[in-house]
Design an enzyme around this catalytic site. Structure first.
Site, PDB file in Angstrom:
ATOM      1  N   GLY A  15       0.830  -1.194   0.000  1.00  0.00           N
ATOM      2  CA  GLY A  15       0.000   0.000   0.000  1.00  0.00           C
ATOM      3  C   GLY A  15       0.865   1.244   0.000  1.00  0.00           C
ATOM      4  N   LYS A  21       5.876   3.079   8.160  1.00  0.00           N
ATOM      5  CA  LYS A  21       6.843   4.173   8.152  1.00  0.00           C
ATOM      6  C   LYS A  21       6.500   5.279   9.146  1.00  0.00           C
ATOM      7  CE  LYS A  21       8.513   3.525   3.486  1.00  0.00           C
ATOM      8  NZ  LYS A  21       8.590   4.024   2.131  1.00  0.00           N
ATOM      9  N   GLU A  75      -6.457  -2.619   6.013  1.00  0.00           N
ATOM     10  CA  GLU A  75      -5.071  -2.813   6.443  1.00  0.00           C
ATOM     11  C   GLU A  75      -5.071  -3.771   7.628  1.00  0.00           C
ATOM     12  OE1 GLU A  75      -3.794   1.109   7.377  1.00  0.00           O
ATOM     13  OE2 GLU A  75      -3.713   1.729   5.287  1.00  0.00           O
ATOM     14  N   ILE A  78      -0.760  -7.827  12.069  1.00  0.00           N
ATOM     15  CA  ILE A  78      -0.632  -9.141  12.692  1.00  0.00           C
ATOM     16  C   ILE A  78       0.241  -9.024  13.933  1.00  0.00           C
ATOM     17  CG2 ILE A  78       0.155 -11.511  12.360  1.00  0.00           C
ATOM     18  CD1 ILE A  78      -0.422 -11.132   9.364  1.00  0.00           C
ATOM     19  N   TYR A  87       5.005  -9.400   1.161  1.00  0.00           N
ATOM     20  CA  TYR A  87       4.288  -9.067  -0.059  1.00  0.00           C
ATOM     21  C   TYR A  87       4.295 -10.271  -0.985  1.00  0.00           C
ATOM     22  CZ  TYR A  87       4.887  -4.369   1.733  1.00  0.00           C
ATOM     23  OH  TYR A  87       4.863  -3.261   2.536  1.00  0.00           O
ATOM     24  N   ARG A 100     -14.283  -0.887  17.328  1.00  0.00           N
ATOM     25  CA  ARG A 100     -14.825   0.480  17.329  1.00  0.00           C
ATOM     26  C   ARG A 100     -15.052   0.933  15.893  1.00  0.00           C
ATOM     27  NH1 ARG A 100     -11.043   4.137  15.713  1.00  0.00           N
ATOM     28  NH2 ARG A 100      -8.856   3.636  16.061  1.00  0.00           N
ATOM     29  N   LYS A 103     -12.648   6.394  12.845  1.00  0.00           N
ATOM     30  CA  LYS A 103     -12.604   7.692  13.503  1.00  0.00           C
ATOM     31  C   LYS A 103     -11.458   8.505  12.902  1.00  0.00           C
ATOM     32  CE  LYS A 103     -11.458   9.052  18.229  1.00  0.00           C
ATOM     33  NZ  LYS A 103     -11.337   8.580  19.604  1.00  0.00           N
TER      34      LYS A 103
END
Length: 152
Positions: A15, A21, A75, A78, A87, A100, A103
């Site tokens: 992605g 990062k 996303e 783990i 990948y 939740r 947000k």
């Protein structure tokens, strides 16, 4: 969302790398599964189980939401984190519950503790007996292989 289990399986694609990062929290980006989520699953933070390839089944947290480019994404984080990228591997995910709703955050500084709190909440949920047993579901490739080997 009516609850229940949601199973997803997809090749991991790279992605925007914001998760690892900027947040210090590695994530995977199996974007093609987003289109196949049940229509009644709202954006938010969920927990469940995941395996990479035919490897072990681990606790995971998954975020579904709208990225800055107005595209819905998914996303997966783990636990514990992996040393290397995975990948092109197949990621198998069983989503078991919603922690939740999605947000917005004003800053990275307010987002990071929220994610850490979500991780701790996911760990608590997944240690409950009714959720812990789902780790052994034969949906996961390594489990299916193990069950098939045991039956011969």
């Amino acid at each position: 969302w009516s609850g229940g289990l949601v199973f997803c399986c997809s090749q991991v694609v790279q992605g925007f790398s914001w998760g690892s990062k900027q947040l210090g929290i590695p994530t995977t980006f199996p974007e093609q599964v987003v289109d196949n989520l049940p229509a009644d699953v709202p954006t938010g933070i969920y927990c469940g189980w995941a395996s990479v390839g035919s490897g072990d089944v681990h606790k995971m947290m998954v975020s579904t939401g709208w990225n800055p480019y107005k595209k819905k994404s998914m996303e997966t984080h783990i636990m514990p984190t992996f040393e290397d990228d995975y990948y092109a591997e197949i990621l198998t995910v069983a989503i078991i519950g919603c922690l939740r709703p999605e947000k917005n955050f004003d800053s990275l500084e307010s987002l990071i503790p929220a994610i850490q709190g979500d991780i701790e909440e996911a760990k608590k949920w997944l240690d409950l007996p009714e959720y812990l047993k789902l780790r052994e579901d034969n949906f996961f490739p390594g489990i299916s292989l193990f069950i098939a080997m045991q039956s011969h």
